[in-house]
Design an enzyme around this catalytic site. Structure first.
Site, mmCIF file in Angstrom:
data_model
loop_
_atom_site.group_PDB
_atom_site.id
_atom_site.type_symbol
_atom_site.label_atom_id
_atom_site.label_comp_id
_atom_site.label_asym_id
_atom_site.label_seq_id
_atom_site.Cartn_x
_atom_site.Cartn_y
_atom_site.Cartn_z
ATOM 1 C CG ASP A 1 -6.740 -1.648 -7.862
ATOM 2 O OD1 ASP A 1 -7.611 -2.165 -8.600
ATOM 3 O OD2 ASP A 1 -5.896 -2.329 -7.243
ATOM 4 C CB THR A 2 -8.920 -1.537 -12.572
ATOM 5 O OG1 THR A 2 -8.154 -2.613 -12.037
ATOM 6 C CG2 THR A 2 -8.767 -1.521 -14.078
ATOM 7 N N GLY B 1 0.840 -1.180 0.000
ATOM 8 C CA GLY B 1 0.000 0.000 0.000
ATOM 9 C C GLY B 1 0.875 1.229 0.000
ATOM 10 N NE ARG B 2 1.506 2.154 -4.710
ATOM 11 C CZ ARG B 2 1.113 0.880 -4.705
ATOM 12 N NH1 ARG B 2 1.856 -0.033 -4.120
ATOM 13 N NH2 ARG B 2 -0.023 0.514 -5.272
ATOM 14 C CB THR C 1 -0.714 -8.219 -8.440
ATOM 15 O OG1 THR C 1 0.272 -7.640 -7.571
ATOM 16 C CG2 THR C 1 -0.952 -9.660 -8.038
#
Length: 495
Positions: free
Chosen positions: A242-243, A17-18, A264
């Site tokens: 996220d996509t 995670g960021r 991933t």
């Protein structure tokens, strides 16, 4: 001088995670990574889980760091994650159990069970979704089958990013793009399919209202605001998948461009104004998923760099530590197109030993069996590039749209070899960038929610202004066409 808006994106992936602090001037965006943390699975006696409370603590730390960097002047924050997974909330607002990881084995056989009760064609006609055993629909069916006490006690289901929204704000909601990963959404009505859930005896009442990407959820809960030093920060749900955030940050200006969101998982697709629900889309197991602005992306989910990550993990367990750069260099020096597999073969979902799984799959489909690490990695990368070609050709067929180029975004584009192989395999230029697409899309949707931008087109223009791209031109060679013929036979064998 226009004012600079400080925004914070939390982008959680399967490995890490960021927290990225964005500074937005009105026409340009800059990024600073201020926190990074691991997000791997947790093995418990009953299976594979996510430690969401650890995520919560890491996000609080990221907020505190952002408060320091912005002198307490952080306009908003928001989180995006992978799709399908969820947590259950009880009647007192408590988290019931530890959320399952999508790679857990609980969903084995659940697609078959669902399709025995509701015809596969009907499920697809309602949802327009890709059939993947880890979809939310099949996770819930697995919980129902084993008589889960948590499911019986649940008042609310919240997808992973919206569960984190709840922990920070106390608000319960479901964002549109994340809902579309569940295979429970009526894709035409853009609401939960009560008909499908009732047919499978699954509780619709635990599902919340669906809100669009860029919804202001509200302020931080007061104890958290005081703890991190952010009294005026708004929490916003961006494209929570996220996509969905990554695709919002694809700086394409034309309609004849496919995208690959590479990490991933690799998500390969096109954007469309409305869902495409046809027999061809079902035959090729494509998905219709939501985008910012309530449009759609027609795509196929591919195993992606998971194969490389798990090979590296297996070799590290054997005492052979290698960086991703070393692995990529080894593969570049290996003979091309010697061994091929379908990256989406079931055996690659969560094997104990990925290099051995690749070798066994090569043996099963009649391909030369790679022995050395370099040959194993080259097999995985060549196969991924050819699977991208297969998807793009079928996207053209199903959409009637000629795709002249591919725009690749996400962390996977740091694998320059894979970018070049993709151009070679597809015969199309690959325009790579930006790397942090999910975080960028997250930040700019927040800016749109705050009234600083007015449309997805303006978001794309800001991305184009702010981040460079690299173009990989295809290198024409007959060996890719010959290899593609072999690859087609492998794919057909597995269908």
């Amino acid at each position: 001088m226009p004012k600079t808006l400080n925004l914070l994106a939390f982008d959680l992936g399967a490995e890490s995670g960021r927290a990225l602090l964005g500074r937005f001037s009105g026409s340009r965006l800059s990024l600073e990574e201020i926190h990074r943390f691991p997000t791997g699975p947790v093995h418990l006696p009953d299976g594979l889980h996510w430690d969401v409370l650890d995520f919560f603590q890491e996000l609080k730390h990221g907020l505190a760091l952002a408060a320091q960097r912005s002198a307490g002047n952080l306009a908003s924050a928001g989180v995006d994650t992978w799709g399908v997974d969820y947590g259950l909330i009880g009647r007192q607002g408590e988290l019931l159990g530890v959320p399952f990881h999508y790679r857990d084995r609980q969903t084995e056989g659940m697609i078959e069970l669902a399709c025995a009760r509701v015809p596969k064609e009907e499920i697809f006609a309602i949802t327009g979704g890709q059939f993947q055993r880890f979809n939310t629909l099949y996770q819930l069916l697995a919980m129902k089958q084993r008589g889960s006490a948590s499911l019986r006690s649940a008042e609310t289901l919240l997808f992973t990013p919206n569960l984190l929204d709840y922990l920070f704000t106390g608000q319960k909601l479901t964002e549109f793009t994340i809902s579309s990963t569940s295979q429970m959404l009526d894709i035409e009505k853009r609401s939960w399919s009560g008909r499908l859930l009732k047919a499978l005896d699954l509780p619709e009442a635990i599902l919340t209202d669906i809100v669009p990407a860029g919804t202001v959820v509200g302020p931080l809960r007061k104890p958290i605001a005081r703890e991190v030093g952010l009294e005026r920060t708004q929490w916003i749900t961006p494209a929570a998948h996220d996509t969905g955030s990554a695709v919002a940050a694809v700086p394409a200006q034309r309609d004849d461009v496919a995208f690959i969101s590479s990490g991933t998982w690799s998500l390969v697709g096109i954007q469309t104004p409305v869902p495409i629900v046809t027999p061809e889309v079902m035959r090729y197991n494509f998905a219709n998923e939501g985008c910012v602005g309530n449009s759609f992306r027609l795509l196929r989910n591919v195993s992606g760099l998971w194969l490389i990550q798990q090979c590296r993990r297996s070799w590290e367990q054997d005492g052979k530590s290698m960086s991703y750069e070393q692995i990529s260099q080894m593969a570049a020096e290996a003979a091309p197109l010697v061994s091929l597999v379908d990256p989406d073969a079931e055996c690659f979902l969560n094997p104990a030993d990925m290099p051995e799984a690749i070798r066994q799959q090569c043996k099963l489909v009649g391909e030369p069996v790679p022995s050395e690490p370099a040959a194993v990695i080259r097999c995985a990368l060549d196969s991924l590039a050819l699977k991208y070609r297969w998807i793009i050709e079928h996207l053209e067929q199903t959409s009637g749209r000629r795709l002249s180029a591919i725009h690749a975004v996400g962390g996977g584009i740091k694998n320059h070899l894979l970018c070049q192989l993709t151009a070679d395999a597809t015969g199309r230029p690959v325009i790579a960038g930006p790397v942090e697409a999910s975080a960028i899309g997250n930040l700019l949707v927040q800016a749109m929610a705050l009234g600083e931008l007015s449309s997805p087109a303006e978001i794309r223009q800001v991305v184009k202004n702010s981040f460079p791209t690299v173009t990989y031109e295809p290198r024409e060679t007959p060996m890719w066409d010959e290899a593609y013929g072999r690859f087609l036979k492998i794919v057909e064998r597995g269908r």
